[in-house]
Design an enzyme around this catalytic site. Structure first.
Site, PDB file in Angstrom:
ATOM      1  N   VAL A 299       0.872  -1.172   0.000  1.00  0.00           N
ATOM      2  CA  VAL A 299       0.000   0.000   0.000  1.00  0.00           C
ATOM      3  C   VAL A 299       0.907   1.219   0.000  1.00  0.00           C
ATOM      4  O   VAL A 299       2.026   1.185   0.515  1.00  0.00           O
ATOM      5  CB  VAL A 299      -0.970   0.020   1.208  1.00  0.00           C
ATOM      6  CG1 VAL A 299      -2.023  -1.075   1.075  1.00  0.00           C
ATOM      7  CG2 VAL A 299      -0.231  -0.119   2.523  1.00  0.00           C
ATOM      8  N   SER A 300       0.430   2.309  -0.600  1.00  0.00           N
ATOM      9  CA  SER A 300       1.284   3.472  -0.817  1.00  0.00           C
ATOM     10  C   SER A 300       1.538   4.299   0.427  1.00  0.00           C
ATOM     11  O   SER A 300       2.575   4.930   0.560  1.00  0.00           O
ATOM     12  CB  SER A 300       0.678   4.362  -1.902  1.00  0.00           C
ATOM     13  OG  SER A 300       0.613   3.643  -3.105  1.00  0.00           O
ATOM     14  N   THR A 301       0.585   4.340   1.346  1.00  0.00           N
ATOM     15  CA  THR A 301       0.757   5.170   2.533  1.00  0.00           C
ATOM     16  C   THR A 301       0.391   4.381   3.773  1.00  0.00           C
ATOM     17  O   THR A 301      -0.274   3.353   3.708  1.00  0.00           O
ATOM     18  CB  THR A 301      -0.147   6.426   2.477  1.00  0.00           C
ATOM     19  OG1 THR A 301      -1.510   6.009   2.533  1.00  0.00           O
ATOM     20  CG2 THR A 301       0.099   7.229   1.211  1.00  0.00           C
TER      21      THR A 301
ATOM     22  N   GLN B  70      -3.391   3.764   4.288  1.00  0.00           N
ATOM     23  CA  GLN B  70      -4.111   2.738   3.551  1.00  0.00           C
ATOM     24  C   GLN B  70      -4.016   1.403   4.281  1.00  0.00           C
ATOM     25  O   GLN B  70      -3.033   1.109   4.966  1.00  0.00           O
ATOM     26  CB  GLN B  70      -3.556   2.611   2.134  1.00  0.00           C
ATOM     27  CG  GLN B  70      -3.818   3.837   1.286  1.00  0.00           C
ATOM     28  CD  GLN B  70      -3.195   3.702  -0.096  1.00  0.00           C
ATOM     29  OE1 GLN B  70      -2.145   3.101  -0.256  1.00  0.00           O
ATOM     30  NE2 GLN B  70      -3.860   4.273  -1.077  1.00  0.00           N
TER      31      GLN B  70
ATOM     32  N   SER C 104       5.444   3.940  -1.200  1.00  0.00           N
ATOM     33  CA  SER C 104       5.067   4.294  -2.562  1.00  0.00           C
ATOM     34  C   SER C 104       5.786   3.377  -3.541  1.00  0.00           C
ATOM     35  O   SER C 104       6.935   3.001  -3.325  1.00  0.00           O
ATOM     36  CB  SER C 104       5.438   5.747  -2.839  1.00  0.00           C
ATOM     37  OG  SER C 104       5.279   6.035  -4.205  1.00  0.00           O
TER      38      SER C 104
END
Length: 190
Positions: free
Chosen positions: A9-11, A14, A37
């Site tokens: 997941v990017s952050t 999330q 990221s």
């Protein structure tokens, strides 16, 4: 011959549970989760999973975009896995490189994505060249017009205002004010 999952997941905000649930349902014995990221060069969990998988294992992801930063990076990872005798499975795209058809499909998708990227770059260059031919230049508009520069110079010369106050007045940074104060009175400068 184990199925090993990788979720990203990017952050931190999330939640990876959607991916981990799918990977568990696919039969993954171990799942590595990344909170980073995709564009970052260093992804510790990816490094860990690549170190963990062994010949005969299959690395499982929910989608290919979870694995690679770019098409080129994705191809490098897939080639490294293939050289080490490790399969790659992308569940939502139905790709399984442990089969000849899966390898073909993966390489076709990668080639199409690379072709699409090249087309976007080419169209961007064509658009910029056309804009330049019409006399347009890219980049942000100048915040300091010739009038604002002379007003800033007058404020500075009056010695009643600090450079920070002048910068705040015009909504620019102190270095911008200094740059214009040092430049000859010829209009906007970068």
């Amino acid at each position: 011959m184990a199925l090993i999952g990788y979720a990203r997941v990017s952050t931190r905000d999330q939640n990876p549970e959607g991916q981990t649930d799918v990977l568990e349902a696919a039969g993954c014995e171990k799942i590595f989760v990344e909170h980073a990221s995709g564009v970052l060069a260093r992804r510790p969990a990816l490094d860990q999973v690549l170190e963990y998988v062994r010949d005969g294992d299959t690395l499982v992801v929910t989608k290919l975009d979870r694995l690679g930063r770019s098409v080129r990076n994705l191809k490098q990872v897939a080639e490294e896995l293939q050289q080490r005798g490790i399969g790659l499975r992308a569940l939502s795209q139905g790709i399984d490189t442990t089969t000849p058809g899966g390898r073909l499909f993966f390489h076709m998708l990668a080639a199409i994505a690379e072709f699409e990227h090249d087309l976007i770059v080419e169209r961007t260059h064509d658009g910029l060249a056309a804009a330049r031919a019409r006399g347009r230049k890219g980049g942000p508009k100048f915040k300091m017009t010739a009038t604002k520069i002379s007003q800033a110079r007058a404020m500075y010369d009056s010695k009643e205002h600090t450079v920070q106050e002048i910068a705040d007045t015009f909504g620019v940074s102190r270095p911008t004010i200094y740059r214009h104060l040092q430049a000859p009175s010829a209009g906007p400068a970068r």
